[in-house]
Write a protein that holds these residues in place. Structure first.
Motif, PDB file in Angstrom:
ATOM      1  N   THR A 188       1.041  -4.032  16.660  1.00 10.27           N
ATOM      2  CA  THR A 188       0.416  -4.618  15.474  1.00 10.27           C
ATOM      3  C   THR A 188       0.297  -6.125  15.613  1.00 10.27           C
ATOM      4  O   THR A 188       0.909  -6.745  16.474  1.00 10.27           O
ATOM      5  N   VAL A 189      -0.507  -6.693  14.725  1.00 14.69           N
ATOM      6  CA  VAL A 189      -0.757  -8.133  14.737  1.00 14.69           C
ATOM      7  C   VAL A 189       0.528  -8.927  14.543  1.00 14.69           C
ATOM      8  O   VAL A 189       0.776  -9.911  15.218  1.00 14.69           O
ATOM      9  N   GLY A 190       1.348  -8.508  13.616  1.00  9.50           N
ATOM     10  CA  GLY A 190       2.571  -9.259  13.322  1.00  9.50           C
ATOM     11  C   GLY A 190       3.244  -8.673  12.114  1.00  9.50           C
ATOM     12  O   GLY A 190       3.446  -7.481  12.030  1.00  9.50           O
ATOM     13  N   VAL A 191       3.574  -9.504  11.165  1.00  9.79           N
ATOM     14  CA  VAL A 191       4.261  -9.031   9.967  1.00  9.79           C
ATOM     15  C   VAL A 191       3.301  -9.089   8.788  1.00  9.79           C
ATOM     16  O   VAL A 191       2.712 -10.116   8.510  1.00  9.79           O
ATOM     17  N   GLY A 192       3.146  -7.992   8.101  1.00  9.84           N
ATOM     18  CA  GLY A 192       2.237  -7.933   6.969  1.00  9.84           C
ATOM     19  C   GLY A 192       1.909  -6.496   6.623  1.00  9.84           C
ATOM     20  O   GLY A 192       2.629  -5.585   6.978  1.00  9.84           O
ATOM     21  N   GLN A 193       0.770  -6.299   5.959  1.00 11.27           N
ATOM     22  CA  GLN A 193       0.397  -4.969   5.517  1.00 11.27           C
ATOM     23  C   GLN A 193      -0.040  -4.070   6.664  1.00 11.27           C
ATOM     24  O   GLN A 193      -0.137  -2.862   6.511  1.00 11.27           O
ATOM     25  N   SER A 194      -0.313  -4.653   7.843  1.00 10.64           N
ATOM     26  CA  SER A 194      -0.751  -3.842   8.977  1.00 10.64           C
ATOM     27  C   SER A 194       0.314  -2.824   9.367  1.00 10.64           C
ATOM     28  O   SER A 194       0.000  -1.749   9.860  1.00 10.64           O
ATOM     29  N   GLU A 195       1.585  -3.169   9.129  1.00 11.42           N
ATOM     30  CA  GLU A 195       2.666  -2.249   9.477  1.00 11.42           C
ATOM     31  C   GLU A 195       2.544  -0.935   8.709  1.00 11.42           C
ATOM     32  O   GLU A 195       2.831   0.133   9.247  1.00 11.42           O
ATOM     33  N   THR A 196       2.121  -0.998   7.448  1.00 12.96           N
ATOM     34  CA  THR A 196       1.968   0.214   6.652  1.00 12.96           C
ATOM     35  C   THR A 196       0.914   1.125   7.253  1.00 12.96           C
ATOM     36  O   THR A 196       1.095   2.344   7.343  1.00 12.96           O
ATOM     37  N   ALA A 197      -0.202   0.528   7.696  1.00 18.81           N
ATOM     38  CA  ALA A 197      -1.266   1.324   8.309  1.00 18.81           C
ATOM     39  C   ALA A 197      -0.814   1.929   9.629  1.00 18.81           C
ATOM     40  O   ALA A 197      -1.090   3.091   9.912  1.00 18.81           O
ATOM     41  N   VAL A 198      -0.126   1.152  10.460  1.00 20.71           N
ATOM     42  CA  VAL A 198       0.356   1.656  11.749  1.00 20.71           C
ATOM     43  C   VAL A 198       1.395   2.752  11.535  1.00 20.71           C
ATOM     44  O   VAL A 198       1.419   3.758  12.243  1.00 20.71           O
ATOM     45  N   HIS A 199       2.242   2.572  10.547  1.00 17.69           N
ATOM     46  CA  HIS A 199       3.251   3.578  10.225  1.00 17.69           C
ATOM     47  C   HIS A 199       2.601   4.907   9.856  1.00 17.69           C
ATOM     48  O   HIS A 199       3.174   5.975  10.087  1.00 17.69           O
ATOM     49  N   SER A 200       1.379   4.843   9.295  1.00 12.69           N
ATOM     50  CA  SER A 200       0.696   6.054   8.858  1.00 12.69           C
ATOM     51  C   SER A 200      -0.059   6.754   9.990  1.00 12.69           C
ATOM     52  O   SER A 200      -0.698   7.776   9.762  1.00 12.69           O
ATOM     53  N   MET A 201       0.002   6.213  11.204  1.00 10.67           N
ATOM     54  CA  MET A 201      -0.692   6.855  12.322  1.00 10.67           C
ATOM     55  C   MET A 201       0.212   7.031  13.549  1.00 10.67           C
ATOM     56  O   MET A 201      -0.257   7.424  14.616  1.00 10.67           O
ATOM     57  N   THR A 202       1.511   6.771  13.390  1.00 11.21           N
ATOM     58  CA  THR A 202       2.432   6.911  14.516  1.00 11.21           C
ATOM     59  C   THR A 202       3.576   7.859  14.171  1.00 11.21           C
ATOM     60  O   THR A 202       3.852   8.125  13.005  1.00 11.21           O
ATOM     61  N   ASP A 203       4.240   8.328  15.218  1.00 18.26           N
ATOM     62  CA  ASP A 203       5.381   9.230  15.035  1.00 18.26           C
ATOM     63  C   ASP A 203       6.693   8.457  14.956  1.00 18.26           C
ATOM     64  O   ASP A 203       7.654   8.924  14.344  1.00 18.26           O
ATOM     65  N   PHE A 204       6.711   7.285  15.589  1.00 18.24           N
ATOM     66  CA  PHE A 204       7.948   6.508  15.698  1.00 18.24           C
ATOM     67  C   PHE A 204       7.608   5.046  15.487  1.00 18.24           C
ATOM     68  O   PHE A 204       6.615   4.539  16.020  1.00 18.24           O
ATOM     69  N   PHE A 205       8.428   4.352  14.695  1.00 18.03           N
ATOM     70  CA  PHE A 205       8.148   2.957  14.354  1.00 18.03           C
ATOM     71  C   PHE A 205       9.282   2.068  14.845  1.00 18.03           C
ATOM     72  O   PHE A 205      10.435   2.221  14.415  1.00 18.03           O
ATOM     73  N   LEU A 206       8.954   1.162  15.773  1.00 19.34           N
ATOM     74  CA  LEU A 206       9.962   0.292  16.386  1.00 19.34           C
ATOM     75  C   LEU A 206       9.740  -1.140  15.921  1.00 19.34           C
ATOM     76  O   LEU A 206       8.631  -1.663  16.018  1.00 19.34           O
ATOM     77  N   LEU A 207      10.787  -1.748  15.437  1.00 19.75           N
ATOM     78  CA  LEU A 207      10.738  -3.127  14.962  1.00 19.75           C
ATOM     79  C   LEU A 207      11.479  -4.025  15.948  1.00 19.75           C
ATOM     80  O   LEU A 207      12.668  -3.835  16.203  1.00 19.75           O
ATOM     81  N   LEU A 208      10.758  -4.993  16.515  1.00 13.69           N
ATOM     82  CA  LEU A 208      11.379  -5.965  17.427  1.00 13.69           C
ATOM     83  C   LEU A 208      11.848  -7.173  16.629  1.00 13.69           C
ATOM     84  O   LEU A 208      11.115  -7.690  15.778  1.00 13.69           O
ATOM     85  N   GLN A 209      13.057  -7.602  16.919  1.00 11.23           N
ATOM     86  CA  GLN A 209      13.608  -8.784  16.260  1.00 11.23           C
ATOM     87  C   GLN A 209      14.256  -9.679  17.307  1.00 11.23           C
ATOM     88  O   GLN A 209      14.476  -9.270  18.448  1.00 11.23           O
ATOM     89  N   ILE A 210      14.529 -10.905  16.909  1.00 14.09           N
ATOM     90  CA  ILE A 210      15.300 -11.805  17.761  1.00 14.09           C
ATOM     91  C   ILE A 210      16.461 -12.351  16.947  1.00 14.09           C
ATOM     92  O   ILE A 210      16.382 -12.456  15.718  1.00 14.09           O
ATOM     93  N   ALA A 211      17.536 -12.672  17.632  1.00 17.94           N
ATOM     94  CA  ALA A 211      18.712 -13.195  16.942  1.00 17.94           C
ATOM     95  C   ALA A 211      18.435 -14.599  16.428  1.00 17.94           C
ATOM     96  O   ALA A 211      17.724 -15.378  17.051  1.00 17.94           O
ATOM     97  N   GLY A 212      18.990 -14.918  15.244  1.00 17.03           N
ATOM     98  CA  GLY A 212      18.867 -16.261  14.691  1.00 17.03           C
ATOM     99  C   GLY A 212      17.487 -16.585  14.176  1.00 17.03           C
ATOM    100  O   GLY A 212      17.033 -17.722  14.250  1.00 17.03           O
ATOM    101  N   ALA A 213      16.753 -15.563  13.666  1.00 15.66           N
ATOM    102  CA  ALA A 213      15.408 -15.810  13.139  1.00 15.66           C
ATOM    103  C   ALA A 213      15.451 -16.595  11.831  1.00 15.66           C
ATOM    104  O   ALA A 213      14.468 -17.196  11.427  1.00 15.66           O
ATOM    105  N   GLY A 214      16.595 -16.565  11.159  1.00 17.00           N
ATOM    106  CA  GLY A 214      16.730 -17.339   9.928  1.00 17.00           C
ATOM    107  C   GLY A 214      16.599 -16.496   8.673  1.00 17.00           C
ATOM    108  O   GLY A 214      15.958 -15.457   8.676  1.00 17.00           O
ATOM    109  N   ASP A 215      17.231 -16.951   7.597  1.00 21.22           N
ATOM    110  CA  ASP A 215      17.232 -16.213   6.336  1.00 21.22           C
ATOM    111  C   ASP A 215      15.872 -16.218   5.648  1.00 21.22           C
ATOM    112  O   ASP A 215      15.640 -15.432   4.740  1.00 21.22           O
ATOM    113  N   GLU A 216      14.956 -17.109   6.108  1.00 21.50           N
ATOM    114  CA  GLU A 216      13.666 -17.184   5.439  1.00 21.50           C
ATOM    115  C   GLU A 216      12.841 -15.915   5.638  1.00 21.50           C
ATOM    116  O   GLU A 216      11.860 -15.683   4.922  1.00 21.50           O
TER     117      GLU A 216
END
Length: 365
Positions: A188-216
């Motif tokens: 997906t493009v990044g963070v936003g409503q696109s995740e909802t659409a991708v979630h509706s066409m996939t079997d498995f949803f993987l979220l990549l994160q990095i440590a220390g991204a911040g509370d924001e």
């Protein structure tokens, strides 16, 4: 002095030299003619079923076209491929910009092809909301994977569709499956409503994160974390290993606060270093465990059925929208009503009602 009277080895003598080749290769001309000749829907389907990536790319371009004349041919290609689809696993991958999605997907994709898998990556690039241009740089970022015979990368501009998901990604999945790709990855493009659409066409949803991204990012994380089946802390290397392990613990605690999933699967957290190809095997193991769980309890097939119903209604909505805006009479009335709305001579609701009434009259006539 005549040239024939000069000694053969004289510097003043002329030689005929070698024959010059034709300015354009006949093979190049033949190839250009073939490219200009549009294949039929049946030829495209035959090529796709034969594993021809060129036929696949041309079919996807046809499916993505907004030209109404291409719609019937695109539908014929999709219908021809449909009986050979639905034999893959579909994995959605998302994460904030800078998390290393492209590096992870390349490392993950190379790992899968080494296992004998055929991997298709459908990467949706961000489009500028001003110029509507798109970089389409995923093939550049995934240098090794793009050269892999068992991989196929298709970057598509997100355009102005909801959340940046390419309008025809769902149909593209069907074409890739018919071409023999057994693992479909949608980035997906990044963070936003696109995740909802991708979630509706996939079997498995993987979220990549990095440590220390911040509370924001906490407000964004919540909605996406609820959809995630696996959270992977990337860039767990060098001085960042300790922070990554701490982040893993924190995410594990947070996941247990969310309601239980219908799938019966408890989301997990893993760490990896896509750059160093570390932890990739563990990620694939978690994905396999998920599929084993959901196929055993029937959720896998149930979700696929629900997705098909969802995309039925979404396609109807999309076609109605296209037909509405494609009519010149509507475009003219829309321009008039926009001016009236801006000048407060007409309410937006009344203007919309006039447009819809005009559209339905056109449909009846």
């Amino acid at each position: 002095m005549d040239n024939t009277q000069l000694p053969h080895n004289s510097a003043l003598s002329e030689i005929h030299g070698v024959n010059q080749p034709e300015s354009v290769s006949p093979l190049a001309i033949e190839h250009a003619i073939k490219r200009r000749t549009q294949p039929t829907a049946q030829e495209l389907v035959a090529g796709i079923l034969n594993g021809d990536k060129t036929a696949l790319s041309r079919a996807i371009t046809l499916v993505e076209s907004t030209n109404p004349q291409h719609l019937e041919k695109a539908n014929s290609v999709i219908n021809g491929c449909l009986p050979y689809a639905n034999k893959s696993v579909r994995i959605g991958i998302t994460g904030v910009p800078g998390v290393g999605k492209s590096t992870f997907i390349e490392s993950f994709g190379k790992y899968l092809t080494a296992l004998g898998k055929k991997v298709a990556v459908l990467a949706v690039d961000p489009s500028s909301s001003l110029s509507h241009g798109s970089i389409l740089g995923d093939k550049t970022r995934m240098e090794e994977l793009v050269k892999d015979e068992n991989a196929y990368i298709r970057p598509s501009a997100s355009g102005d569709t909801l959340g940046g998901v390419a309008r025809k990604t769902r149909e593209t999945i069907i074409l890739c499956e018919a071409c023999g790709f057994d693992t479909i990855i949608i980035e997906t493009v990044g963070v936003g409503q696109s995740e909802t659409a991708v979630h509706s066409m996939t079997d498995f949803f993987l979220l990549l994160q990095i440590a220390g991204a911040g509370d924001e990012l906490q407000g964004i994380k919540r909605g996406i974390m609820e959809m995630a089946d696996l959270i992977v802390i990337n860039k767990a290397d060098g001085d960042n290993i300790k922070r990554a392990r701490l982040a893993k613990t924190e995410y594990n605690r947070a996941l247990h606060l969310f309601p239980a999933k219908q799938s019966g699967w408890q989301p997990k957290v893993a760490t990896c270093s896509a750059l160093n190809h570390e932890g990739i095997a563990e990620v694939w193991q978690q994905i396999n465990e998920y599929f084993a769980t959901t196929q055993a309890n029937g959720f896998f097939n149930q979700r696929r059925q629900e997705q098909n119903s969802y995309w039925l209604t979404e396609t109807i909505n999309e076609q109605l929208k296209q037909d509405f805006y494609a009519r010149p009479e509507i475009a003219a009335l829309l321009a008039e009503n926009k001016i009236k709305v801006e000048q407060h001579a007409l309410s937006p609701f009344a203007a919309a009602q006039q447009l819809l009434e005009a559209y339905f009259k056109l449909k009846k006539s």
